[in-house]
Motif scaffolding. Structure first.
Motif, short mmCIF file in Angstrom:
data_model
loop_
_atom_site.label_atom_id
_atom_site.label_comp_id
_atom_site.label_asym_id
_atom_site.label_seq_id
_atom_site.Cartn_x
_atom_site.Cartn_y
_atom_site.Cartn_z
N LYS A 147 56.57 79.50 19.93
CA LYS A 147 57.04 80.59 20.07
C LYS A 147 58.30 80.67 21.06
O LYS A 147 59.31 81.48 20.79
N SER A 151 62.08 81.54 20.06
CA SER A 151 62.72 82.61 20.64
C SER A 151 64.05 81.98 21.27
O SER A 151 64.97 82.67 21.36
N ASP A 154 66.29 81.86 18.38
CA ASP A 154 67.06 83.23 17.69
C ASP A 154 67.95 83.82 18.84
O ASP A 154 68.87 84.52 18.65
#
Length: 268
Positions: A147, A151, A154
């Motif tokens: 994650k 993250s 992104d």
């Protein structure tokens, strides 16, 4: 003596139980790994390079071998993380994960990807190797690491998109805006509208110039005619006077010569 035999017997029983438990654990571990492999997403060796080079986002590859005890222990945990990734929709974005079975062609893993031990998890970002997974092999720890990587990716993509939009806006502000269709039609018709009075004015000026030129020519002609007439009149007067003087002189000579006969000869 009996004590030593008792200790030896206890040690032998313990070793036998341990061997039995180890064999049972080994079979259980192997069975769990084989069951997990049925649900895990594998990637063929001939597709690894294309997937990495053409892929965008974060890619996690787990290199393992079926015969390796450590791979067998980790395989069910990898499946647990894969299920969590799909359940949370992480795989719908910029992330994908696969298992590479190295027992099929171990040089492919050890030589081409420099795998020194099994299992090894490598993370790639837009096809470029970012490094080996450094943390604990527990599912929740690995999922948290995934994650974090997604993250970060992104955020970088959003920042790049915002920067590109800002550059496009700045460029558009420097360029003249395109006229609306009605404005474009008005601009297109404007030269036609302006050309009519301009043509009329040009024709009027040409007509005036032509008239002026004709008038000047007429005046010039009249002046020349007048001058010519005056010249011819003067020439006629002078000529007439000369003729008259000549005739008079000749007549006078004849009169003098023939006066006695009473005849007058007029010669011209």
């Amino acid at each position: 003596m009996r004590f030593n035999l008792l200790v030896l017997l206890v040690a032998l029983i313990a070793a036998t139980c341990s061997l039995a438990l180890s064999t049972e654990e080994k079979e259980s571990r192997k069975s769990a790994a084989e069951a997990a492999d049925l649900e895990i997403d594998f990637i063929d060796h001939d597709k690894v390079n294309a997937t990495l080079h053409n892929g965008k986002g974060i890619t996690a590859l787990m290199f393992g071998a079926k015969w390796c005890a450590f791979t067998q222990r980790f395989t069910p945990k990898w499946l647990e993380v894969q299920k969590a990734v799909k359940a949370q929709g992480i795989d719908k974005g910029n992330f994908q994960m696969f298992k590479v079975e190295c027992s099929i062609d171990e040089p492919f893993c050890t030589v081409q990807y420099n795998i020194a031990g099994y299992p090894t998890v490598l993370f790639y970002r837009d096809g470029l190797l970012q490094g080996e997974y450094p943390d604990d092999d527990e599912p929740e720890v690995l999922l948290r690491y995934i994650k974090k990587q997604v993250s970060s990716y992104d955020a970088a993509v959003s920042s790049s998109a915002a920067a590109a939009a800002a550059r496009a806006t700045s460029t558009a502000a420097l360029l003249p805006s395109a006229p609306a269709p009605q404005q474009l039609e008005a601009v297109t018709d404007a030269p036609k509208s302006a050309a009519a009075p301009l043509a009329s004015a040009t024709q009027a000026q040409a007509s005036t110039a032509d008239k002026s030129f004709v008038a000047e020519n007429n005046n010039s002609g009249s002046a020349n005619t007048t001058q010519t007439s005056s010249g011819w009149s003067s020439f006629a007067v002078i000529g007439g006077v000369a003729v008259f003087a000549g005739v008079g002189f000749v007549g006078y000579r004849a009169l003098k010569r023939n006066g006695r006969n009473g005849r007058v000869a007029l010669l011209g």
